[in-house]
Design an enzyme around this catalytic site. Structure first.
Site, PDB file in Angstrom:
ATOM      1  N   ASP A   1       0.987  -1.216  -0.039  1.00 49.29           N
ATOM      2  CA  ASP A   1      -0.030   0.195  -0.090  1.00 49.29           C
ATOM      3  C   ASP A   1       0.764   1.234  -0.039  1.00 49.29           C
ATOM      4  OD1 ASP A   1      -1.496   2.176   0.578  1.00 49.29           O
ATOM      5  OD2 ASP A   1      -2.686   1.015   1.720  1.00 49.29           O
TER       6      ASP A   1
ATOM      7  N   GLU B   1       1.478   2.326  13.053  1.00 46.20           N
ATOM      8  CA  GLU B   1       0.550   2.247  12.101  1.00 46.20           C
ATOM      9  C   GLU B   1      -0.660   1.369  12.558  1.00 46.20           C
ATOM     10  OE1 GLU B   1      -2.128   1.150  10.188  1.00 46.20           O
ATOM     11  OE2 GLU B   1      -0.971   0.042   8.618  1.00 46.20           O
TER      12      GLU B   1
ATOM     13  N   GLU C   1     -10.417  -3.064  14.971  1.00 43.62           N
ATOM     14  CA  GLU C   1      -9.399  -3.971  15.506  1.00 43.62           C
ATOM     15  C   GLU C   1      -9.078  -3.130  16.813  1.00 43.62           C
ATOM     16  OE1 GLU C   1      -5.902  -4.400  13.124  1.00 43.62           O
ATOM     17  OE2 GLU C   1      -6.967  -5.214  11.283  1.00 43.62           O
TER      18      GLU C   1
ATOM     19  N   HIS D   1      -5.548   0.225   1.152  1.00 47.89           N
ATOM     20  CA  HIS D   1      -6.130  -1.085   1.179  1.00 47.89           C
ATOM     21  C   HIS D   1      -7.257  -1.108   2.211  1.00 47.89           C
ATOM     22  CE1 HIS D   1      -3.479  -0.781   4.931  1.00 47.89           C
ATOM     23  NE2 HIS D   1      -4.369  -1.908   5.329  1.00 47.89           N
TER      24      HIS D   1
HETATM   25  C1  LIG Z   1      -1.322  -2.748  11.010  1.00 44.28           C
HETATM   26  S1  LIG Z   1      -0.054  -3.744  11.548  1.00 44.28           S
HETATM   27  C2  LIG Z   1       1.454  -2.754  11.289  1.00 44.28           C
HETATM   28  C3  LIG Z   1       2.689  -3.335  10.925  1.00 44.28           C
HETATM   29  C4  LIG Z   1       4.098  -2.631  10.803  1.00 44.28           C
HETATM   30  N1  LIG Z   1       4.048  -1.346  11.533  1.00 44.28           N
HETATM   31  C5  LIG Z   1       3.948  -1.986   9.258  1.00 44.28           C
HETATM   32  O1  LIG Z   1       3.473  -0.510   9.562  1.00 44.28           O
HETATM   33  O2  LIG Z   1       3.740  -2.772   8.260  1.00 44.28           O
HETATM   34  C6  LIG Z   1      -0.149  -3.710  13.131  1.00 44.28           C
HETATM   35  C7  LIG Z   1       0.910  -4.786  14.038  1.00 44.28           C
HETATM   36  O3  LIG Z   1       0.461  -4.407  15.496  1.00 44.28           O
HETATM   37  C8  LIG Z   1       0.649  -5.766  16.097  1.00 44.28           C
HETATM   38  N2  LIG Z   1      -0.112  -5.425  17.375  1.00 44.28           N
HETATM   39  C9  LIG Z   1      -1.552  -4.955  17.516  1.00 44.28           C
HETATM   40  N3  LIG Z   1      -1.669  -4.877  18.831  1.00 44.28           N
HETATM   41  C10 LIG Z   1      -0.605  -5.129  19.507  1.00 44.28           C
HETATM   42  C11 LIG Z   1      -0.421  -5.183  21.029  1.00 44.28           C
HETATM   43  N4  LIG Z   1      -1.323  -4.832  22.106  1.00 44.28           N
HETATM   44  N5  LIG Z   1       0.843  -5.376  21.334  1.00 44.28           N
HETATM   45  C12 LIG Z   1       1.944  -5.876  20.418  1.00 44.28           C
HETATM   46  N6  LIG Z   1       1.677  -5.866  18.992  1.00 44.28           N
HETATM   47  C13 LIG Z   1       0.490  -5.508  18.763  1.00 44.28           C
HETATM   48  C14 LIG Z   1      -0.014  -6.475  15.226  1.00 44.28           C
HETATM   49  O4  LIG Z   1       0.395  -7.982  15.520  1.00 44.28           O
HETATM   50  C15 LIG Z   1       0.629  -6.096  13.711  1.00 44.28           C
HETATM   51  O5  LIG Z   1       1.452  -6.915  13.616  1.00 44.28           O
END
Ligand SMILES: C[S@@+](CC[C@H](N)C(=O)[O-])C[C@H]1O[C@@H](n2cnc3c(N)ncnc32)[C@H](O)[C@@H]1O
Length: 345
Positions: free
Chosen positions: A41, A134, A143, A283
């Site tokens: 994206d 992000e 989410e 996306h």
């Molecule tokens: C939308 S993705 C973004 C991934 C990366 N930062 C990127 O920009 O490509 C969000 C990530 O946050 C992690 N995540 C969400 N809530 C979390 C939490 N409470 N503790 C640790 N990781 C978390 C998810 O597992 C996921 O890999």
């Protein structure tokens, strides 16, 4: 046990005690496919990259926390922008790949990756200067990852520290979408000669994430809420806000749609991107809420109402959304008023 089996079992150990919905949420990020979609994206990833690279004077020698680091892309941007050290936290097993990626890019000494929930891990620094994350979901809040960023802000950000991005604004507008509404909702009225109306109820309740053509917009957009990440609280993410939509032309209204804009206002020159129908594809697409009624509006007429959002009581990552609408016109045949409930799950 080989290395891969050991990693899988250590991820499973970390999930012990989590409810089913949480396990499902985090394991959804285990697969490389979802990361491929996010990285590809270009609007999303390039905006983060520009916001970080164009502000080396802000990142230089700073301690940075990457909340939900995934494959580590934002952490590596921060290192390239001169950060002293970056801590990346992710519960998903994708962090194992992030470790390898960081290593092959020669950044192991600059990035500490911690697998665990942000709310539970112990960081190697008591405070951080900058938070990057992000966290945005469909309809911005699906989410509920923003709660996690707010936790990190309150627990770790130094006074005066920066958050990238730091502002999000949600919009609604009304669209003409007769053909697709008929295909998705009307379909259930007659399925091979049978009345399938119970399915129609479910279909109506579920918002649709899809791309909407600009020409479908019957009204101007209306900004329903703006979130300032320095001050917003988790409680603010349950809200009931008014909207007012003025028809730009005489047409029918079949649905309301929603999208969001993101701003990095801490930048020297602010960087923004939009997920709206007028902007380049992302996306996140747009979220479509079909109304029960079809509204017959004339140019200049107004539809108003409220949009209420709150995390679902049983699964806080799902959203319960209620949209009420009132179309007041002197013509009693066209007058319409109603309320629809939706669940994003
Ligand atoms: C939308 S993705 C973004 C991934 C990366 N930062 C990127 O920009 O490509 C969000 C990530 O946050 C992690 N995540 C969400 N809530 C979390 C939490 N409470 N503790 C640790 N990781 C978390 C998810 O597992 C996921 O890999």
């Amino acid at each position: 046990m080989d290395q891969q089996s050991a990693q899988i079992s250590s991820s499973a150990d970390r999930m012990v005690g989590m409810d089913h919905a949480e396990v499902r949420y985090f394991t959804s990020y285990d697969h490389h496919g979802i990361h491929e979609e996010m990285l590809k994206d270009d609007v999303r990833t390039r905006s983060y990259r520009d916001a970080i690279y164009q502000n080396r004077h802000i990142f230089k020698d700073k301690v940075v926390l990457d909340v939900g680091c995934g494959t580590g892309i934002l952490s590596m941007f921060a290192v390239r922008a001169g950060a002293k050290h970056v801590i990346g936290v992710d519960m998903s097993s994708i962090i194992e790949k992030a470790r390898e990626i960081v290593e092959v890019n020669g950044m192991t000494s600059k990035i500490t990756l911690l697998q665990g929930k942000m709310e539970e891990v112990v960081l190697p620094f008591p405070k951080v200067d900058i938070i990057i994350s992000e966290w945005m979901g469909y309809f911005l809040l699906y989410e509920s990852m923003l709660d996690t960023v707010l936790y990190a802000r309150d627990r770790y950000l130094v006074p005066g520290g920066k958050i990238f991005p730091d502002k999000a604004t949600m919009y609604v507008a009304a669209i003409e979408d007769g053909e697709y509404k008929e295909e998705k909702i009307g379909f259930w009225d007659n399925v091979y000669g049978f009345n399938y109306s119970p399915m129609k109820e479910i279909a109506l309740t579920e918002p649709l994430v899809d791309t909407v053509e600009l020409k479908a917009l019957v009204t101007d957009p209306y900004a329903i809420i703006s979130l300032d990440l320095y001050t917003v609280t988790s409680a603010d993410l349950s809200f009931k806000v008014p909207y007012s939509l003025t028809a730009k032309r005489s047409d029918f209204i079949h649905a309301l749609i929603s999208w969001f804009d993101i701003e990095f206002t801490a930048c020297h020159k602010p960087i923004t991107f939009s997920t709206g129908p007028h902007a380049k594809y992302t996306h996140w697409k747009q979220t479509v809420f079909y109304l029960r009624d079809v509204l017959t509006v004339e140019e200049g007429e107004v539809v108003h109402g409220y949009l209420e959002n709150k995390p679902n009581d049983k699964n806080k990552r799902d959203l319960d959304i209620t949209i009420s609408y009132k179309f007041e016109t002197e013509d009693p045949v066209r007058y319409a008023e109603g309320s629809c409930f939706y669940r994003m799950c």
